[in-house]
Design a protein around this motif. Structure first.
Motif, PDB file in Angstrom:
ATOM      1  N   GLN A   1       1.176  -1.225  -0.370  1.00  0.00           N
ATOM      2  CA  GLN A   1       0.414   0.295   0.251  1.00  0.00           C
ATOM      3  C   GLN A   1       0.817   1.081  -0.307  1.00  0.00           C
ATOM      4  OE1 GLN A   1      -2.424  -0.229   3.371  1.00  0.00           O
ATOM      5  NE2 GLN A   1      -3.629  -1.821   2.844  1.00  0.00           N
ATOM      6  N   VAL A   2       0.666   1.908  -0.643  1.00  0.00           N
ATOM      7  CA  VAL A   2       1.617   3.228  -1.039  1.00  0.00           C
ATOM      8  C   VAL A   2       0.301   4.671   0.034  1.00  0.00           C
ATOM      9  CG1 VAL A   2       1.694   5.224  -1.954  1.00  0.00           C
ATOM     10  CG2 VAL A   2       2.243   3.154  -2.885  1.00  0.00           C
ATOM     11  N   LYS A   3       1.090   5.775   0.939  1.00  0.00           N
ATOM     12  CA  LYS A   3       0.706   6.385   2.151  1.00  0.00           C
ATOM     13  C   LYS A   3       1.307   7.262   1.075  1.00  0.00           C
ATOM     14  CE  LYS A   3      -0.917   8.525   6.690  1.00  0.00           C
ATOM     15  NZ  LYS A   3      -0.232   7.728   7.755  1.00  0.00           N
ATOM     16  N   ALA A   4       0.145   8.569   1.028  1.00  0.00           N
ATOM     17  CA  ALA A   4       0.556  10.012   0.281  1.00  0.00           C
ATOM     18  C   ALA A   4       1.140  10.788   1.073  1.00  0.00           C
ATOM     19  CB  ALA A   4       0.374  10.153  -0.988  1.00  0.00           C
ATOM     20  N   ASP A   5       1.555  11.904   0.608  1.00  0.00           N
ATOM     21  CA  ASP A   5       1.260  13.028   0.938  1.00  0.00           C
ATOM     22  C   ASP A   5       0.877  13.582   1.789  1.00  0.00           C
ATOM     23  OD1 ASP A   5       1.541  14.255  -1.271  1.00  0.00           O
ATOM     24  OD2 ASP A   5       4.066  14.419  -1.045  1.00  0.00           O
ATOM     25  N   ASP A   6      -0.612  13.289   1.126  1.00  0.00           N
ATOM     26  CA  ASP A   6      -1.817  13.987   1.497  1.00  0.00           C
ATOM     27  C   ASP A   6      -2.609  13.307   2.653  1.00  0.00           C
ATOM     28  OD1 ASP A   6      -2.300  11.627   0.558  1.00  0.00           O
ATOM     29  OD2 ASP A   6      -4.256  12.577  -0.810  1.00  0.00           O
ATOM     30  N   GLY A   7      -1.507  12.313   3.312  1.00  0.00           N
ATOM     31  CA  GLY A   7      -2.411  11.682   4.106  1.00  0.00           C
ATOM     32  C   GLY A   7      -3.513  10.173   3.992  1.00  0.00           C
ATOM     33  N   LYS A   8      -3.498  10.133   2.883  1.00  0.00           N
ATOM     34  CA  LYS A   8      -4.922   8.759   2.327  1.00  0.00           C
ATOM     35  C   LYS A   8      -3.446   7.847   1.817  1.00  0.00           C
ATOM     36  CE  LYS A   8      -7.843  12.209   0.999  1.00  0.00           C
ATOM     37  NZ  LYS A   8      -8.759  11.932  -0.461  1.00  0.00           N
ATOM     38  N   THR A   9      -4.453   6.713   2.345  1.00  0.00           N
ATOM     39  CA  THR A   9      -3.745   5.525   1.720  1.00  0.00           C
ATOM     40  C   THR A   9      -3.707   5.219   0.422  1.00  0.00           C
ATOM     41  OG1 THR A   9      -2.664   4.473   3.848  1.00  0.00           O
ATOM     42  CG2 THR A   9      -2.961   3.001   2.674  1.00  0.00           C
ATOM     43  N   TYR A  10      -3.783   4.419  -0.576  1.00  0.00           N
ATOM     44  CA  TYR A  10      -4.022   4.022  -1.739  1.00  0.00           C
ATOM     45  C   TYR A  10      -3.236   2.616  -2.243  1.00  0.00           C
ATOM     46  CZ  TYR A  10      -4.029   8.861  -2.806  1.00  0.00           C
ATOM     47  OH  TYR A  10      -5.222  10.201  -2.382  1.00  0.00           O
ATOM     48  N   LYS A  11      -4.208   1.798  -2.970  1.00  0.00           N
ATOM     49  CA  LYS A  11      -3.981   0.328  -2.959  1.00  0.00           C
ATOM     50  C   LYS A  11      -3.750  -0.219  -4.417  1.00  0.00           C
ATOM     51  CE  LYS A  11      -6.628  -1.376   0.961  1.00  0.00           C
ATOM     52  NZ  LYS A  11      -7.124  -2.555   1.881  1.00  0.00           N
ATOM     53  N   VAL A  12      -3.205  -0.921  -4.462  1.00  0.00           N
ATOM     54  CA  VAL A  12      -2.274  -1.212  -6.240  1.00  0.00           C
ATOM     55  C   VAL A  12      -3.566  -1.124  -6.550  1.00  0.00           C
ATOM     56  CG1 VAL A  12      -3.354  -3.987  -5.985  1.00  0.00           C
ATOM     57  CG2 VAL A  12      -1.488  -3.169  -7.086  1.00  0.00           C
ATOM     58  N   TYR A  13      -3.255  -0.479  -7.974  1.00  0.00           N
ATOM     59  CA  TYR A  13      -4.937  -0.038  -8.912  1.00  0.00           C
ATOM     60  C   TYR A  13      -5.290  -1.601  -9.782  1.00  0.00           C
ATOM     61  CZ  TYR A  13      -6.805   1.718 -13.016  1.00  0.00           C
ATOM     62  OH  TYR A  13      -7.816   2.294 -13.502  1.00  0.00           O
ATOM     63  N   GLY A  14      -6.415  -1.591  -9.419  1.00  0.00           N
ATOM     64  CA  GLY A  14      -6.544  -3.261  -9.888  1.00  0.00           C
ATOM     65  C   GLY A  14      -6.442  -3.705 -10.936  1.00  0.00           C
ATOM     66  N   LEU A  15      -7.405  -2.275 -12.210  1.00  0.00           N
ATOM     67  CA  LEU A  15      -7.354  -2.912 -13.243  1.00  0.00           C
ATOM     68  C   LEU A  15      -6.110  -2.665 -13.852  1.00  0.00           C
ATOM     69  CD1 LEU A  15     -10.468  -0.997 -13.355  1.00  0.00           C
ATOM     70  CD2 LEU A  15     -10.390  -3.108 -13.294  1.00  0.00           C
ATOM     71  N   GLU A  16      -5.188  -2.799 -13.266  1.00  0.00           N
ATOM     72  CA  GLU A  16      -3.302  -3.046 -14.378  1.00  0.00           C
ATOM     73  C   GLU A  16      -3.249  -4.611 -14.869  1.00  0.00           C
ATOM     74  OE1 GLU A  16      -0.522  -2.273 -16.674  1.00  0.00           O
ATOM     75  OE2 GLU A  16      -1.560  -0.654 -16.144  1.00  0.00           O
ATOM     76  N   ALA A  17      -2.956  -4.487 -15.505  1.00  0.00           N
ATOM     77  CA  ALA A  17      -2.630  -6.236 -15.850  1.00  0.00           C
ATOM     78  C   ALA A  17      -1.270  -6.386 -15.270  1.00  0.00           C
ATOM     79  CB  ALA A  17      -2.469  -6.319 -17.097  1.00  0.00           C
ATOM     80  N   LYS A  18      -0.548  -5.963 -15.094  1.00  0.00           N
ATOM     81  CA  LYS A  18       1.306  -5.714 -15.534  1.00  0.00           C
ATOM     82  C   LYS A  18       1.207  -5.613 -13.697  1.00  0.00           C
ATOM     83  CE  LYS A  18       2.148  -5.660 -19.996  1.00  0.00           C
ATOM     84  NZ  LYS A  18       2.929  -7.020 -20.817  1.00  0.00           N
TER      85      LYS A  18
END
Length: 163
Positions: A98-115
């Motif tokens: 998971q990625v926590k950006a400098d805006d304080g929000k956490t982002y998970k893997v982009y599921g529609l990315e086949a690679k």
């Protein structure tokens, strides 16, 4: 007598200007140091972490750009090297991070990315792969977490390269 008064006044004025200038320079140096410290972000690309589930994980690269999926979203692309040091096979994939950006929000893997990478890793084997994470365009730094099954096992501080 007037001559001495003028000279004394000139000397006092000169000394006070020098003192003010010195204080101003010290203040400027201190303020500049504080600003540089805040702006300095760690970049732990190349840092290898051994996890409690017997994986040696290294972030080998970070870049921004378009993913390979058909919707062509702009992504943070993180490249990994993962070695299984256990006696049995293990699995790892981009969804474990998971990625926590400098805006304080956490982002998970982009599921529609086949690679996005994800595979079984045999004992002693090392794999490489890329994870794609959609983050806000103005993001300058992120904290990357290795959190399989929502259990945090490792983290990296990463600078986001400009586009």
């Amino acid at each position: 007598m007037k001559k001495w008064a003028y000279m004394a006044t000139a000397i006092v004025a000169s000394l006070s200007l020098v003192a003010c200038s010195a204080n101003s320079n010290e203040t400027n140096k201190n303020n500049k140091a504080k600003v540089e410290t805040k702006a300095e972000v760690k970049n732990e690309v190349g840092k290898m972490v051994e996890t409690s589930n017997n994986l040696q994980i290294k972030v080998t690269g970070v870049k921004t750009g378009f993913g390979q999926s058909t919707d062509k979203k702009d992504m943070l692309q993180v490249t990994f090297s993962v070695k299984n040091t256990a006696k049995e096979s293990s699995g790892a994939g981009a969804a474990d991070f998971q990625v926590k950006a400098d805006d304080g929000k956490t982002y998970k893997v982009y599921g529609l990315e086949a690679k996005n990478f994800g595979t079984e890793i045999k004992s002693g084997q090392t794999i490489t792969g890329t994870g794609y994470y959609e983050i806000p365009a103005e993001t300058k730094s992120v904290t990357l977490y290795y959190k399989p099954l929502e259990q945090k096992m490792a983290q990296w501080q990463l600078k986001v390269p400009s586009k």
